[in-house]
Motif scaffolding. Sequence first.
Motif, mmCIF file in Angstrom:
data_model
loop_
_atom_site.group_PDB
_atom_site.id
_atom_site.type_symbol
_atom_site.label_atom_id
_atom_site.label_comp_id
_atom_site.label_asym_id
_atom_site.label_seq_id
_atom_site.Cartn_x
_atom_site.Cartn_y
_atom_site.Cartn_z
ATOM 1 N N UNK A 231 85.820 63.438 34.285
ATOM 2 C CA UNK A 231 84.603 62.575 34.445
ATOM 3 C C UNK A 231 83.694 63.144 33.246
ATOM 4 N N UNK A 232 83.547 64.397 33.069
ATOM 5 C CA UNK A 232 82.668 64.910 31.956
ATOM 6 C C UNK A 232 82.830 64.627 30.612
ATOM 7 N N UNK A 233 84.449 64.307 30.462
ATOM 8 C CA UNK A 233 84.838 64.022 29.050
ATOM 9 C C UNK A 233 84.522 62.763 28.743
ATOM 10 N N UNK A 234 84.482 61.732 30.003
ATOM 11 C CA UNK A 234 84.304 60.277 29.754
ATOM 12 C C UNK A 234 82.702 60.228 29.616
ATOM 13 N N UNK A 235 81.790 61.044 30.156
ATOM 14 C CA UNK A 235 80.411 61.216 29.728
ATOM 15 C C UNK A 235 80.144 61.478 28.306
ATOM 16 N N UNK A 236 80.911 62.396 27.814
ATOM 17 C CA UNK A 236 80.871 62.736 26.522
ATOM 18 C C UNK A 236 81.042 61.736 25.586
ATOM 19 N N UNK A 237 82.207 61.017 25.929
ATOM 20 C CA UNK A 237 82.129 59.852 24.932
ATOM 21 C C UNK A 237 81.136 58.808 24.702
ATOM 22 N N UNK A 238 80.444 58.519 25.982
ATOM 23 C CA UNK A 238 79.362 57.719 25.926
ATOM 24 C C UNK A 238 78.322 58.105 25.269
ATOM 25 N N UNK A 239 77.985 59.492 25.183
ATOM 26 C CA UNK A 239 77.049 60.064 24.166
ATOM 27 C C UNK A 239 77.224 59.799 22.975
ATOM 28 N N UNK A 240 78.492 60.051 22.514
ATOM 29 C CA UNK A 240 78.864 60.086 21.142
ATOM 30 C C UNK A 240 78.788 58.541 20.625
ATOM 31 N N UNK A 241 78.978 57.556 21.493
ATOM 32 C CA UNK A 241 78.929 56.036 21.300
ATOM 33 C C UNK A 241 77.293 55.592 20.916
ATOM 34 N N UNK A 242 76.396 56.527 21.689
ATOM 35 C CA UNK A 242 75.005 56.231 21.489
ATOM 36 C C UNK A 242 74.438 56.954 20.393
ATOM 37 N N UNK A 243 74.938 58.211 19.880
ATOM 38 C CA UNK A 243 74.301 58.833 18.886
ATOM 39 C C UNK A 243 73.889 58.386 17.786
ATOM 40 N N UNK A 244 74.592 57.192 17.053
ATOM 41 C CA UNK A 244 74.478 56.398 15.731
ATOM 42 C C UNK A 244 72.611 56.170 15.996
ATOM 43 N N UNK A 245 72.389 55.792 17.129
ATOM 44 C CA UNK A 245 71.001 55.363 17.330
ATOM 45 C C UNK A 245 69.937 56.080 16.617
ATOM 46 N N UNK A 246 70.207 57.320 16.758
ATOM 47 C CA UNK A 246 69.437 58.282 16.209
ATOM 48 C C UNK A 246 68.995 58.132 14.703
ATOM 49 N N UNK A 247 69.842 57.601 14.021
ATOM 50 C CA UNK A 247 69.775 57.232 12.455
ATOM 51 C C UNK A 247 69.090 55.672 12.117
ATOM 52 N N UNK A 248 68.807 55.078 13.301
ATOM 53 C CA UNK A 248 68.537 53.724 13.326
ATOM 54 C C UNK A 248 67.043 53.620 13.541
ATOM 55 N N UNK A 249 66.206 54.696 13.786
ATOM 56 C CA UNK A 249 65.101 54.390 14.399
ATOM 57 C C UNK A 249 64.016 55.353 13.635
ATOM 58 N N UNK A 250 62.531 55.424 13.851
ATOM 59 C CA UNK A 250 61.504 56.266 13.262
ATOM 60 C C UNK A 250 62.079 57.717 13.306
ATOM 61 N N UNK A 251 61.431 58.468 12.449
ATOM 62 C CA UNK A 251 61.750 60.028 12.665
ATOM 63 C C UNK A 251 61.159 60.431 13.975
ATOM 64 N N UNK A 252 60.007 60.163 14.459
ATOM 65 C CA UNK A 252 59.415 60.449 15.776
ATOM 66 C C UNK A 252 60.380 60.412 16.852
ATOM 67 N N UNK A 253 60.734 58.925 16.861
ATOM 68 C CA UNK A 253 61.767 58.579 17.968
ATOM 69 C C UNK A 253 62.847 59.301 17.934
ATOM 70 N N UNK A 254 63.413 59.357 16.686
ATOM 71 C CA UNK A 254 64.966 59.973 16.658
ATOM 72 C C UNK A 254 64.760 61.360 17.021
ATOM 73 N N UNK A 255 63.755 62.177 16.903
ATOM 74 C CA UNK A 255 63.824 63.691 17.504
ATOM 75 C C UNK A 255 63.744 63.689 18.877
ATOM 76 N N UNK A 256 63.051 62.748 19.719
ATOM 77 C CA UNK A 256 63.146 62.632 20.927
ATOM 78 C C UNK A 256 64.300 62.160 21.411
ATOM 79 N N UNK A 257 65.078 60.977 20.809
ATOM 80 C CA UNK A 257 66.462 60.639 21.135
ATOM 81 C C UNK A 257 67.295 61.636 21.085
ATOM 82 N N UNK A 258 67.403 62.610 19.944
ATOM 83 C CA UNK A 258 68.420 63.790 19.969
ATOM 84 C C UNK A 258 67.887 64.539 21.128
ATOM 85 N N UNK A 259 66.343 64.848 21.214
ATOM 86 C CA UNK A 259 66.485 65.874 22.448
ATOM 87 C C UNK A 259 66.872 65.319 23.676
ATOM 88 N N UNK A 260 66.611 64.153 24.310
ATOM 89 C CA UNK A 260 67.258 63.596 25.520
ATOM 90 C C UNK A 260 68.922 63.604 25.605
#
Length: 303
Positions: A231-260
């Motif tokens: 289950x942990x590995x499956x959750x990691x895969x979903x985090x990996x899918x979402x990480x590209x969002x960090x590069x598609x938003x403003x710097x301020x939001x990107x920092x928060x997204x990465x932090x979460x």
Amino acid sequence: MTAANQIWSHVPAEYAIPDRAPSQQEARSYCERLARSHYENFSVTTWFLPKRLRQHFFNVYAYCRISDDLGDETGDRQASLQLLDEWEAELKACYDSSPRHPVFVALAGTVREFDIPKQTFADLLTAFRQDQTVTRYETFDDLLGYCHYSANPVGHLVLYLCGYRDPERQQLSDFTCTALQLANFWQDVSADYDKGRIYLPLEDLKRFQVSEDDIEAQRNTAQFREMMRFEVQRAREWFDRGLPLVGKVSRELAVDLELFSRGGQETLNAIERQDYAVLGNRPAISKARKLALVARAALHKLI
């Protein structure tokens, strides 16, 4: 005590719908106070969001916080369903410009400024109602259906507040929010069981030969730990899918997204560090590790 007041007695007195709507300033102060008094793994508004957005985040957080508590903290499923109905009526009043609750008085301005669809808020209430009637999920796809309502709307609300409305970013946000929800489920297996709920898919319990008795007795068997590894590995895969969002938003939001995202991944790391034995032993992120993550995010912003 009237019947309406009796229902609201199941939750903190400050949550009740008042007879008279407060002023805008009183409503905003209420939301900020509520947001600042509830500490979770990471604050709803970190230091990195633009100051102009903080009050709006307080308003949205206050809505999400109370909605969650109405569904989860009453100890009475019928009372929760009635409270959620009254809360949704206030949501409708918010969009009709006639709310009385301070959360919706404050939220009305946020809704107008960012043109947020009512359904995004209502979807969260669907999840909290579902918690009152559905306590097991047969398949992982069934669990993803729950996350569609319980987690993903929060990401959409964040995107709306930061000026993003497109389907591509919303899909990436869904991956991250679902991953965060899964990490929370895997962290809280025992706590959820105490509330009568199991979010681990029943098909996985069968596959790994884990029984509900094992969960109830807090037996961290080899089979249970192997299932949690999966289950942990499956959750990691979903985090990996979402990480590209960090590069598609403003710097301020990107920092928060990465932090979460990193915070959620740290929860998974904490599960791994205790060899997946989460029953009766809730994994937690140390204060030092939290500070390290915040420091790292601050450094990224400075760079």
